[in-house]
Structures are given as C-alpha cells and as structure tokens.
Design a protein around this motif. Structure first.
Motif, PDB file in Angstrom:
ATOM      1  N   ASN A 680       0.828  -1.210   0.000  1.00  0.00           N
ATOM      2  CA  ASN A 680       0.000   0.000   0.000  1.00  0.00           C
ATOM      3  C   ASN A 680       0.859   1.256   0.000  1.00  0.00           C
ATOM      4  O   ASN A 680       0.602   2.206  -0.741  1.00  0.00           O
ATOM      5  CB  ASN A 680      -0.917   0.042   1.231  1.00  0.00           C
ATOM      6  CG  ASN A 680      -2.193  -0.746   1.002  1.00  0.00           C
ATOM      7  OD1 ASN A 680      -2.487  -1.121  -0.137  1.00  0.00           O
ATOM      8  ND2 ASN A 680      -2.939  -1.001   2.067  1.00  0.00           N
ATOM      9  N   ALA A 681       1.887   1.266   0.890  1.00  0.00           N
ATOM     10  CA  ALA A 681       2.720   2.463   1.040  1.00  0.00           C
ATOM     11  C   ALA A 681       3.351   2.836  -0.303  1.00  0.00           C
ATOM     12  O   ALA A 681       3.339   4.017  -0.703  1.00  0.00           O
ATOM     13  CB  ALA A 681       3.788   2.213   2.090  1.00  0.00           C
ATOM     14  N   PHE A 684       0.621   4.105  -2.821  1.00  0.00           N
ATOM     15  CA  PHE A 684       0.058   5.443  -2.652  1.00  0.00           C
ATOM     16  C   PHE A 684       1.134   6.524  -2.475  1.00  0.00           C
ATOM     17  O   PHE A 684       0.854   7.594  -1.959  1.00  0.00           O
ATOM     18  CB  PHE A 684      -0.926   5.457  -1.485  1.00  0.00           C
ATOM     19  CG  PHE A 684      -2.115   4.566  -1.724  1.00  0.00           C
ATOM     20  CD1 PHE A 684      -3.103   4.955  -2.635  1.00  0.00           C
ATOM     21  CD2 PHE A 684      -2.242   3.321  -1.111  1.00  0.00           C
ATOM     22  CE1 PHE A 684      -4.186   4.127  -2.883  1.00  0.00           C
ATOM     23  CE2 PHE A 684      -3.325   2.501  -1.360  1.00  0.00           C
ATOM     24  CZ  PHE A 684      -4.306   2.893  -2.254  1.00  0.00           C
ATOM     25  N   ASP A 711       5.255   6.239   4.994  1.00  0.00           N
ATOM     26  CA  ASP A 711       5.439   6.632   3.591  1.00  0.00           C
ATOM     27  C   ASP A 711       5.283   8.147   3.455  1.00  0.00           C
ATOM     28  O   ASP A 711       4.774   8.805   4.365  1.00  0.00           O
ATOM     29  CB  ASP A 711       4.458   5.874   2.680  1.00  0.00           C
ATOM     30  CG  ASP A 711       3.023   6.238   2.935  1.00  0.00           C
ATOM     31  OD1 ASP A 711       2.675   7.442   2.876  1.00  0.00           O
ATOM     32  OD2 ASP A 711       2.192   5.315   3.202  1.00  0.00           O
ATOM     33  N   GLY A 715      -1.458  10.130   1.755  1.00  0.00           N
ATOM     34  CA  GLY A 715      -2.124  10.209   3.045  1.00  0.00           C
ATOM     35  C   GLY A 715      -3.605   9.853   2.953  1.00  0.00           C
ATOM     36  O   GLY A 715      -4.146   9.613   1.874  1.00  0.00           O
ATOM     37  N   ILE A 716      -4.227   9.802   4.106  1.00  0.00           N
ATOM     38  CA  ILE A 716      -5.640   9.415   4.153  1.00  0.00           C
ATOM     39  C   ILE A 716      -6.388  10.490   4.932  1.00  0.00           C
ATOM     40  O   ILE A 716      -6.036  10.788   6.081  1.00  0.00           O
ATOM     41  CB  ILE A 716      -5.829   8.050   4.848  1.00  0.00           C
ATOM     42  CG1 ILE A 716      -4.982   6.987   4.140  1.00  0.00           C
ATOM     43  CG2 ILE A 716      -7.285   7.621   4.897  1.00  0.00           C
ATOM     44  CD1 ILE A 716      -4.722   5.763   4.976  1.00  0.00           C
ATOM     45  N   GLN A 730     -12.238   1.611  -0.206  1.00  0.00           N
ATOM     46  CA  GLN A 730     -11.045   2.385  -0.598  1.00  0.00           C
ATOM     47  C   GLN A 730     -11.386   3.867  -0.483  1.00  0.00           C
ATOM     48  O   GLN A 730     -12.556   4.243  -0.523  1.00  0.00           O
ATOM     49  CB  GLN A 730     -10.661   2.063  -2.052  1.00  0.00           C
ATOM     50  CG  GLN A 730     -10.272   0.593  -2.233  1.00  0.00           C
ATOM     51  CD  GLN A 730     -10.167   0.205  -3.680  1.00  0.00           C
ATOM     52  OE1 GLN A 730     -11.061   0.555  -4.463  1.00  0.00           O
ATOM     53  NE2 GLN A 730      -9.110  -0.497  -4.034  1.00  0.00           N
ATOM     54  N   SER A 732     -10.463   6.080  -2.710  1.00  0.00           N
ATOM     55  CA  SER A 732     -10.897   6.459  -4.051  1.00  0.00           C
ATOM     56  C   SER A 732     -11.712   5.305  -4.617  1.00  0.00           C
ATOM     57  O   SER A 732     -11.171   4.248  -4.936  1.00  0.00           O
ATOM     58  CB  SER A 732      -9.646   6.720  -4.900  1.00  0.00           C
ATOM     59  OG  SER A 732      -9.986   6.708  -6.240  1.00  0.00           O
ATOM     60  N   GLY A 741      -6.621  -2.071  -6.988  1.00  0.00           N
ATOM     61  CA  GLY A 741      -6.623  -2.783  -5.695  1.00  0.00           C
ATOM     62  C   GLY A 741      -8.033  -3.228  -5.379  1.00  0.00           C
ATOM     63  O   GLY A 741      -9.004  -2.673  -5.909  1.00  0.00           O
ATOM     64  N   GLY A 743      -9.292  -3.474  -2.257  1.00  0.00           N
ATOM     65  CA  GLY A 743      -9.866  -2.931  -1.023  1.00  0.00           C
ATOM     66  C   GLY A 743      -9.933  -3.984   0.072  1.00  0.00           C
ATOM     67  O   GLY A 743     -10.640  -3.838   1.064  1.00  0.00           O
ATOM     68  N   LEU A 744      -9.157  -5.079  -0.125  1.00  0.00           N
ATOM     69  CA  LEU A 744      -9.186  -6.157   0.884  1.00  0.00           C
ATOM     70  C   LEU A 744      -7.948  -6.156   1.761  1.00  0.00           C
ATOM     71  O   LEU A 744      -7.945  -6.701   2.851  1.00  0.00           O
ATOM     72  CB  LEU A 744      -9.281  -7.517   0.181  1.00  0.00           C
ATOM     73  CG  LEU A 744     -10.636  -7.873  -0.407  1.00  0.00           C
ATOM     74  CD1 LEU A 744     -10.520  -9.144  -1.244  1.00  0.00           C
ATOM     75  CD2 LEU A 744     -11.650  -8.067   0.699  1.00  0.00           C
ATOM     76  N   SER A 747      -8.182  -4.843   5.467  1.00  0.00           N
ATOM     77  CA  SER A 747      -9.060  -5.632   6.357  1.00  0.00           C
ATOM     78  C   SER A 747      -8.432  -6.998   6.624  1.00  0.00           C
ATOM     79  O   SER A 747      -8.512  -7.525   7.747  1.00  0.00           O
ATOM     80  CB  SER A 747     -10.473  -5.739   5.790  1.00  0.00           C
ATOM     81  OG  SER A 747     -10.478  -6.577   4.687  1.00  0.00           O
TER      82      SER A 747
END
Ligand code: ADP
Length: 931
Positions: A680-681, A684, A711, A715-716, A730, A732, A741, A743-744, A747
C-alpha cells in the motif's frame, strides 16, 4: 447363753415379702401364733413351725438364727415362748433380737416367766387386751354388735408402744379407757368394714391394715392382728397387736406414685415403647400399638420382637438384642426397617436398654418412626441425583429414563410419561412415554386432556375418578386415552413457566396415589424441569455447533477447490506468457506477453486476498508458530519490493536497531502483514519513499514488537479513517478511482494482526504521508530448538545445466504426475533444459514408470482428478523399492493457509504452489537435487 457358731445355726430363709410382713425394720419381730392358725403363720419355714409347736407345749426355745436376705447374712437371738392367760397357753410368742440387749431380755424372760409382760415391754408392736362392760352375745345383728363394741369396749392392758402409736405417752394414759375416749376419730379406725370382717371371720383377723388418725389429727396407718375370745357363746375379750405402718405406707404410696407416674409417662409417650422379656413382647405402649398398625396391645404381646423386623435387618436387630440382654449395654439409634401388622414397611430408629421386668432381665425397646425423615432424605437425594443427571447423561432420552428410575425409587411409577410443550408451535409432544395400556400419542395441538389441564393451570393435579368426573362435568377436560384409576401430573416449570408435564398413573386398584405422592412429585418437578431444559439447550447447542461445523467444513472444501481450480489455469496463462516473453524477440509480442503477465499477477493478488479473507472468516485458524528472526523475514519481504520501489524511483529503507529479533510467532502471517502494508505504502506514494522500522520496545514493563511503515504518499483524509479497514473499501472508489486494488488488503491485515493478538493503528497527514503501526506481543519459544539453517541455494545457472545436457552428462530424471495438459506442457517447457523429463496423467502408469525407471525427483500434482490423490500416490511410491528417500515435490493449486503443512506431513518433501514461474521451479529443483 452363748451365741452358737455359724456352722450350727439353723438357717431361716425369708423371702422379701415375708421380711416386709414379719420383719419390721430390722427390729425384734413379733408374730402371733394361735393354735388354730399355726399352719398359716408358720408357713415361714418348717424349722420355725417346729419351734412354735414346742412353745405351745410349754417350752421356751432360744437359739441363734442366721437370716439371709439377698444382701447379707444377719444373726439374731431368736426366742419363742408360750403365752399363758390364767395358766392356759393360748399362744406363742417369738421374738428375734439383734441388739446386744438380748441377754438381759432373755434373763428377764426366763426369770419371772411373765412372758407377756416382758414381751409387752420389748415389743415394737402395740399389744393390748380389750374387754367389755358386758360380754357381747354372738347372735346380735352386725349393727347392734358394732354399737356395743364402741360403747362397752375398754382397754384392760396394753404396752407403751401402743400408747405412743396412738399419740399418748404411756400405757397408763389409756388403760381403763373406752375406745371412744382413746380415739379422737373412732369411726376411722374402727370402721364398719373392718368390724364386719372381724365378726365374719369368727373374731380373728390378721395383718389387717387400717387408716386412723391420732389425737393431733395426723393420719396414720396401722396393721393389726386381733383375736376375740369366746366364752359361753359370748365375746368376752379381744387380744390384739397393732403396728404403725405409716412410714411403710407412705413409702409404698410414693413408690406407687412414682411407678404410676412412670407407667403414665411410658403409656402416653409419643415414642413407641415395648418391653421384651424371655423372648417375647410383654408390654407395649399406645404409640407402639399405633406405629405397628395394631388394634390393641393383644395383637403384639406374646410375639417375638423379631417377627416385626424386616428380613433385611434381622441380623442388625439380633445383634442389638444380644448386646442388651447378654452384654447389658445400650444399643442406641440403630436404623432398621420394621413391618407392621398391615404389612407396611417403615423406617425406624431403635434404642434398646437393659431393663428388669418382674425381676427378669429384659429389654425396653424404644422405636422411633423415621419414615418421614427417610422420605425427606430420599427426596433430597433424588433432587441431587436429578441435578447431576444434566452433567452425566448424554442424551435427553437417557435423562428421561433416569428420571423415571429415580421417581420409581420414590413411588410406584410403572406408568410414567413426560409431555413437553412448544410455545412457538403450540404443540404438545410426548418424548418419553411408558404405559401398560396406551400407545405413545403423536405430537398434537393442545386439546382438552388432563395433561393440557395441568399445563394450563400450572398446578399439580391428583385426578382420581371422582376428581376427573368433576372436571369432566365442568367441561374442563375430555376423556382421552384409556381411563386410569389415579392420574397424577405435575407441571415442569422454569421460572413460573410450564415447559411440560410429568405424569404418573395407575390402572390397578392395588396402586393408589395420595397427596403425599403428589407433593413428592411436585417437590422434585422443578429440578426435573431444570435438568430437561438444560439438556434441551445443550442438545440444541450441539446441533447448532454440528451444523456450523458442517457449514464451515463445506466452506473450507469449497475454498480449497476454488483455490485449486483458479490457480491451475493461471499457471498456464502466466507460465506461457513467460515462455513467449523468453522465446520471441519481436518487441511488440514481448510487450503483449508482458501485459498478460502483469494482468495475470494482479488477478492472482486479488485472488489470493479473497481466498485468504474467506479462509480467515471460515475460522478454525490454527497459528503455525515457530521461532524465527523477525529482522531477517522483514528483510526478505522488503527485498521482494525493491524492484517496484526502483521502478517508481522511491526509496525503501529498513531501520532496525537490533541485528536480530528472535520471536516465536506465525512467520507467514507476519510476512503477509508487512507485505500488505509496504505494498500500500508504495502504491500510494509517488515521490520520496517508504521506510520500515522494526524494534523490540518496552511498554509498561512488557516487551512488545513494533513494526512501523512510514510513507511520504498521499495520506488518508480523516473522514476515511474509519472505513479503510473494512472489506472492499477504498478512499478512491467508483468508476473514477485512481488506484488499482481490491480494497481487501487492510481488512485482511487487521484480521491477521488480531489473530496474532496484536494491534494495528495509523496516523496520516493528507498530502504528506501515512504511518501504519503494528504492535505484536513478544513471545519467545517456550521450547527453544536449534534453528536449522537451510542449505544455501545452489547458484549454478541454468546455462551450466544446459551445457550438461548438451554434453549428455548425467542429467537428473524427473517425473511429473499431473492431470492438467497445460500444466504438463508448461512444466516440460520450464524444465526442458535441466533434466530428462517424463510425465503421466495416470496414477497406475506412474507406479509402473517409477518401478521401471529410477527417477531423481518426482513432481506431483495433488488433485489428480481421479479417485486417488497425489498424497496417496506419494505413499504408494514410497513403498516401492529405492523410493523411500527420493524427493517428491507437490506442485499444486491447494494454496490456502495450512495446505502446505498438510501436504508436507502427508509424505511430500517440498511444495510449490500454482501458479509458479520458471525461476521458482528451477530454483526449487536445483536446491533439492543439490545441483
Ligand atoms: P487496496 O489497497 O487494495 O485498495 P486496502 O484495504 O489495502 O485496499 O486499502 C484500502 C484503502 O485505504 C486504499 O484503497 C486506500 O484508499 C487507503 N490506503 C491504504 N493504505 C494507504 C496508504 N499507505 N496511503 C494512503 N492511502 C492508503
């Protein structure tokens, strides 16, 4: 006269009563011996009789006599002498003296021969002679005689003893006086009854007891002897003796009183009491008569007590009786069972006490009815047993059977059933039904039976025919099933709610139920209800658990098949794309092949995530803990991302203060967690880079592992904070989404961290970057073992292999057993340059091939699409000569968590999951074959 020695003294035996009658308080005793009544008086013993006869003939007898009573021997001087009046012997006087005075007494007696004077003087008895003004004719009526008695009679002579007895000081005070003057209450002393007896017994009475009052009104008792002297048919005088027996009378009265009190006490005692003497019952009190269901004492008296003891308790009872009669000991509170005259068996507690009855050693038996107590104990024990059943018994039916048995121990319960009511369906069912007449009823909606009546009222019911008729008339119940004589039902209640009814009924007149049985049933019904309800809940839970397990098994096998079915074709797609890429030189086709590979890999990633998530959700995750170096494993994950970082021109740093952190955990899970977060890092972040920190830190004195992934990405935003850990979510989203992705990832990551008892958090600065923080417990291996360093991979290149092949140098022989055509082709392509390659789709051909050719390595698909799977085939191959240690590598689409462990345990030496790339396959083969 010297006392003769003991040897020569004649023994005169007195029994106790004679001692009381004739021997008065150990003082000299006196008796009158009158010719005519000699026999009666001398009954004492023949020796005495002989002495009296001698005395009547004018002799004075004096001798030492030994009297023996129960306690001791006593020696007396015993003198018997004739009594004369006007020189006529009319009697004999016997005196026994135990005082040292006897010599003086004897001398006086012999010296003046005035026997009666001496006798008067020493006698304790009052002695008197009465005469009349005029002799009383014998032919008068009784009334007239009485009258003359009182009026004519006066004392002619008497001794001091008499005077004192009547409240005077000496004989002189009463000599010459009439009886009416002497006695203040002559009517008491000379009562008509006594006088009548005197007249009717020919003017002779002996040892007659009478009540009198002395001058100061004190009531006294006397015993007297009297003889009337008759001359010319007229009563001329009376000789008599009189003894004050007031003390004795009082003592007797007191004794009688206390005996009476004792008798009353025993008679009315609530305890049942009996006296057993000489092998039979001689006395029973009222309570015992009642206890033994007898009509009167006669029903029991005369029988042996053992007749009433239940045969199982005879030995105990015999021992109890033996202890009392032989050892003279109490036997207290012995629990036994008796059988009453009506055949009723009762629980009793018996105490037996040694006891003299009429002088005979006997036993007093006190019987306490403990049936009630026993019944209570039985009920308590039944309740306890029922409460235990819920834990000890497997099924509901066994529970019903056991409850039936327990109830049968308390009462007749040949016909017994349990009805249960289901509130939701309004249906009553009969899961346990034992009945000598009726068949088990089918479950049905509520009707108007007695069972339903109890269910409705929630109250116990004893329905005998009369009660039933009353309910029937009131239209409360209808007649359903065979009619019983007594029907007894209690509600099975849980918190005031009846879940069913327990019923006991009788069809025979010999078995009747009473309220007592009903209350016993009612007592235990609550516990029965609780046990039944607990068992039902337990059975429902087991059912739910079983179906959950079944569902979970189904899901697992579905997942496992899915995994296999998806991976096998992907193997073909990715593998051949790789081959095309290698084989062709046309850059356009190369790019096309590249695209296939990139898309395929992305599809695999999503697939893996979905599979992992489903598997985690299916539960049953067993951690595969081992000891490993965390730093090393994170480094491996980081290394795999270096190409991507490089591609994006990002830095990827690993910061760790410690060169090594050995922990005991699930390596695979930790790798996946770190991998997801780095993925992920990098994804994004477009400039700067990603750094990974790993450390062992102390929080509140406890060591924990902290892994931080920082990272410098997008950011979120805080509004998304809550849902990025949710599945398929997600930042986006939608058709405009910027990043690929599923989106799993997060989780899944969170689930895995939780599984490891850890925590995942993050902080983020939109536009600047994010920090994901994973905290894991620091566990060290409880059983440390040596870390086995895996052999360094042989780095010999494929080119070397190729050269070997070309030189026809001993190439390793590899057999692939695989049912999928494309996989076969792909593997063949991948390995063509480094080995001699055979393959088969068929397990039995495989066996033949293995037998005929010595392979160095076997590649084994696990799902062979036939009845035998790869693991079974591997086992068969292992049994073939020379194949015990030949490596068998599983090449399989079974790639869920736990599959690898299962397959390695099942007999394979190594494991490659589909889809695999060429490098992985060749690397594995090389490593195994040590090339
Ligand atoms: P995926 O990455 O496949 O979309 P994830 O569950 O891993 O799914 O992440 C969910 C979402 O959380 C991502 O789509 C992204 O919007 C956000 N996210 C995750 N990690 C980061 C990160 N390091 N920086 C910015 N956004 C992130």
């Amino acid at each position: 006269m010297e006392m003769e020695n003991e040897k020569n003294s004649p023994d005169i035996q007195f029994n106790k009563e004679e001692l009381i009658s004739y021997w008065l308080k150990d003082t000299p005793f006196v008796f009158h011996a009158i010719n005519t009544d000699l026999d009666k008086i001398a009954e004492i013993n023949p020796h005495c009789k002989e002495n009296v006869r001698k005395a009547l003939n004018g002799n004075i007898i004096s001798e030492d006599v030994k009297y023996s009573d129960e306690e001791r021997n006593k020696y007396f001087k015993h003198i018997i002498a004739p009594v004369k009046h006007n020189n006529e012997i009319f009697g004999a006087i016997g005196i026994s003296v135990d005082t040292p005075d006897y010599k003086k007494f004897e001398e006086e007696l012999i010296k003046n021969n005035e026997i009666h004077k001496t006798f008067y003087k020493y006698a304790k008895e009052g002695i008197y002679r009465l005469e009349f003004d005029k002799p009383i004719p014998l032919d008068l009526s009784d009334e007239k005689t009485f009258e003359l008695f009182l009026n004519y009679c006066y004392v002619v002579e008497c001794n001091d003893s008499l005077a004192k007895m009547l409240g005077y000081k000496s004989a002189n005070e009463i000599i010459g006086k009439r009886l009416t003057e002497i006695y203040k209450h002559p009517e008491l002393f000379l009562n008509k009854d006594t006088q009548r007896r005197f007249i009717n017994s020919n003017f002779k009475i002996y040892n007659t007891e009478t009540k009198g009052a002395e001058n100061n009104d004190e009531i006294k008792y006397f015993s007297y002897n009297a003889i009337g002297i008759i001359e010319d048919n007229k009563l001329t005088r009376i000789w008599g003796t009189q003894l004050d027996i007031t003390d004795r009378k009082r003592a007797e009265a007191e004794l009688k009183d206390s005996e009476e009190r004792y008798r009353l006490l025993v008679e009315h005692s609530p305890e049942a009491i009996a006296v057993h003497s000489k092998d039979k019952v001689v006395y029973v009190n009222k309570a015992l008569i009642k206890l033994m269901d007898a009509k009167s004492a006669k029903d029991i008296i005369g029988k042996h007590a053992m007749n009433f003891v239940h045969q199982d308790y005879r030995e105990i009872a015999e021992e109890r009786i033996r202890k009392t009669t032989k050892e003279k000991k109490h036997s207290e509170n012995i629990e036994e069972k008796f059988i009453t005259l009506k055949g009723r068996v009762i629980d009793v507690e018996v105490t037996t006490i040694p006891f003299k009855y009429n002088g005979i050693p006997s036993s007093q038996i006190v019987v306490r009815d403990i049936s009630e107590r026993k019944k209570e104990e039985k009920i308590k024990s039944a309740i306890y047993k029922i409460s235990e059943l819920a834990h000890t018994i497997e099924t509901l039916n066994e529970l019903f059977e056991s409850v039936h048995k327990i109830v049968s121990g308390l009462m007749h319960a040949e016909n017994f059933y349990i009805a249960l009511f289901d509130e939701k369906t309004n249906i009553i069912s009969f899961p346990y039904f034992v009945d000598e007449v009726d068949e088990t009823p089918e479950p049905h909606k509520l009707r108007k039976g007695l069972t339903e009546y109890v269910l409705k009222t929630g109250k116990p019911l004893l329905a005998n025919p009369k009660v039933f008729q009353e309910l029937y008339k009131k239209n409360e119940v209808e007649s359903l099933g065979a009619e019983s004589i007594d029907w007894m039902g209690v509600p099975l209640k849980i918190k005031d709610k009846a879940i069913g009814v327990l019923v006991v009924q009788s069809y025979s007149k010999g078995i009747r139920y009473k309220n007592q049985e009903l209350s016993i049933l009612n007592f235990i019904s609550e516990q029965i209800a609780m046990s039944i309800s607990a068992k039902i809940t337990e059975e429902e839970l087991i059912k739910a658990k079983t179906s959950a397990e079944e569902a979970s098994n189904l899901k697992s096998s579905l997942l496992s098949n899915m995994s296999h079915e998806l991976r096998t074709p992907m193997n073909g797609i990715l593998g051949f794309a790789e081959i095309i890429n290698e084989e062709v030189s046309d850059p356009y086709i190369k790019e096309l092949a590249d695209n296939i590979q990139i898309s395929g890999k992305r599809l695999m990633k999503t697939l893996n995530s979905i599979m992992n998530l489903s598997q985690l959700e299916a539960g049953g995750n067993i951690l595969n803990n081992e000891e490993f170096d965390l730093i090393r494993e994170i480094q491996i994950v980081i290394n795999s991302f270096i190409p991507i970082a490089n591609q994006k021109n990002l830095y990827l740093d690993f910061i760790h203060l410690q060169p090594k952190i050995n922990i005991f955990s699930d390596k695979n899970l930790i790798q996946q967690i770190v991998s997801n977060l780095i993925d992920n890092a990098l994804k994004f972040t477009s400039s700067g880079g990603v750094s990974v920190d790993a450390d062992l830190i102390k929080i509140l004195g406890k060591e924990i592992i902290e892994i931080k992934i920082t990272d410098s990405g997008i950011g979120i935003a805080s509004e998304y904070k809550n849902f990025i850990f949710k599945e398929f979510r997600q930042v986006s989203e939608g058709i405009k989404r910027n990043y690929e992705g599923s989106g799993l990832g997060l989780s899944l990551t969170k689930k895995m961290v939780t599984l490891l008892n850890g925590k995942i958090t993050f902080v983020s600065y939109p536009g600047k970057g994010s920090i994901f923080n994973v905290i894991l417990p620091f566990d060290i291996n409880p059983h440390p073992r040596m870390m086995i360093d895996k052999k360094q991979h042989n780095k010999k290149s494929e080119l070397v292999m190729d050269a070997r092949k070309r030189a026809n140098i001993n190439l390793p022989k590899i057999l692939l057993i695989e049912d999928n055509e494309i996989s076969i082709k792909l593997t063949k392509q991948f390995l063509s340059k480094i080995c001699k390659f055979d393959y088969t789709k068929n397990p039995s051909t495989a066996i033949d091939m293995v037998k005929n050719t010595k392979y160095d390595l076997i590649l084994m698909d696990i799902n062979l699409g036939c009845e035998i799977d790869g693991l079974q085939l591997a086992q068969q191959i292992r049994d073939i000569n020379g194949y015990k240690n030949i490596p068998i590598v599983a090449v399989t689409g079974y790639a869920l968590r736990g599959d690898q462990e299962r397959i390695l345990k099942g007999g394979c030496t190594d494991y490659i999951k589909k889809p695999f790339d060429k490098a992985t396959l060749i690397k594995t083969v090389n490593r195994i074959l040590n090339l």
